[in-house]
Design an enzyme around this catalytic site. Structure first.
Site, PDB file in Angstrom:
ATOM      1  N   HIS A  22      31.970  40.448  36.384  1.00 35.42           N
ATOM      2  CA  HIS A  22      32.959  41.094  37.249  1.00 35.42           C
ATOM      3  C   HIS A  22      32.997  40.401  38.610  1.00 35.42           C
ATOM      4  CE1 HIS A  22      34.902  44.135  39.780  1.00 35.42           C
ATOM      5  NE2 HIS A  22      35.487  44.507  38.668  1.00 35.42           N
TER       6      HIS A  22
ATOM      7  N   GLU B 265      41.400  40.043  35.495  1.00 35.34           N
ATOM      8  CA  GLU B 265      41.509  40.790  36.745  1.00 35.34           C
ATOM      9  C   GLU B 265      41.670  39.809  37.898  1.00 35.34           C
ATOM     10  OE1 GLU B 265      39.023  44.769  36.449  1.00 35.34           O
ATOM     11  OE2 GLU B 265      37.686  43.056  36.423  1.00 35.34           O
TER      12      GLU B 265
END
Length: 286
Positions: free
Chosen positions: A122, A194
């Site tokens: 992430h 993302e």
């Protein structure tokens, strides 16, 4: 809480040990990050389980639904969500399965606790904790090795063209999966696209931009060894109203704060089912 039988398989959409008996047509994941305390996390999972239990597209296996809570809540979250045909996992894992690594948690332990997913790479892990391609590849291998589905997060730093995003993101995918494949047999991967400039923003990237980037990423990912069943989903300020505006190459959404309200998550599941052509009544039944 009892789970109705899957009309297609006679079961819950999953075989013994948590392996799905049907290939889902869409994937919806939620990360709780560190927003909720322990009790609030379990209350949230109970509400999500009630939503999932009443949603035919989830318990039929058409929509794959998972939640990534804070680690202490994982065993109970996995139990609660599993009864409703949903899954749970960890927001991070270590790259070794055991050893003198104070404070770390292995993929083996996550699997023992009932986790089926492991988020790796992430943007916050990259930025705050300095995780690089090598680390992310090692963690992806640890997920494969322990029977977990890695949720591999990728995304460009700054807004730019679709071509620039594809160059950056395919390089991220290749860096992680090439290293992982050298250490463990490849497994199914969920890639969460993302764009880092969209994480936490009031609005996501435009639907046209998202669709174009993910179409390219999906083609690239599924051409790699062992990745034919892998999917690319979108994160980065994703919320209700977005999925119906995206191209069908976008397999689903990876959600943060916009899904921390279970009713918002229900709306997203309904929108996803409608996108798949699954007609629902107001009560969520076909």
């Amino acid at each position: 809480m009892s789970l109705p039988a899957n009309p297609a398989t006679g079961g819950t959409g999953e075989a013994a040990g948590g392996a799905r008996t049907t290939q889902p047509r869409a994937v919806i994941g939620v990360s709780l990050k560190m927003y909720f305390g322990h009790q609030r996390t379990l209350d949230y999972c109970r509400e999500v389980a009630a939503v999932a239990l009443a949603h035919p597209a989830v318990h039929s296996g058409e929509i794959e639904l998972f939640v990534l809570p804070a680690l202490p809540a994982l065993p109970e979250a996995a139990r609660i969500l599993g009864l409703a045909g949903a899954g749970a996992g960890a927001q991070d894992i270590f790259w070794e399965d055991e050893g003198a690594y104070t404070g770390e948690v292995s993929g083996r332990t996550v699997a023992e606790l009932g986790g089926r997913y492991a988020e790796v790479g992430h943007a916050e892990r990259r930025r705050i904790f300095g995780e690089d391609d090598r680390t992310i590849g090692l963690k992806t291998a640890a997920a494969y090795r322990n029977g977990l589905t890695p949720v591999l997060c990728i995304g460009e730093l700054q807004p730019g063209s679709v071509e620039e995003a594809l160059r950056h993101c395919t390089a991220d995918i290749d860096a992680a999966l090439n290293r992982a494949r050298s250490l463990a047999p490849a497994g199914r991967t969920i890639v969460a696209y993302e764009p880092q400039w969209a994480i936490g923003a009031p609005e996501p990237a435009t639907p046209e931009y998202i669709s174009a980037v993910i179409a390219g990423l999906d083609t690239h990912l599924r051409s790699l060894p062992g990745q034919a069943d892998s999917r690319v989903i979108y994160g980065g300020s994703a919320g209700p109203g977005l999925i119906s505006r995206l191209d069908m190459s976008v397999a689903g959404l990876f959600l943060g704060r916009f899904a921390h309200d279970p009713q918002a998550l229900k709306a997203i599941l309904d929108e996803t089912a409608a996108r798949l052509g699954l007609l629902l009544t107001a009560g969520g039944r076909p």
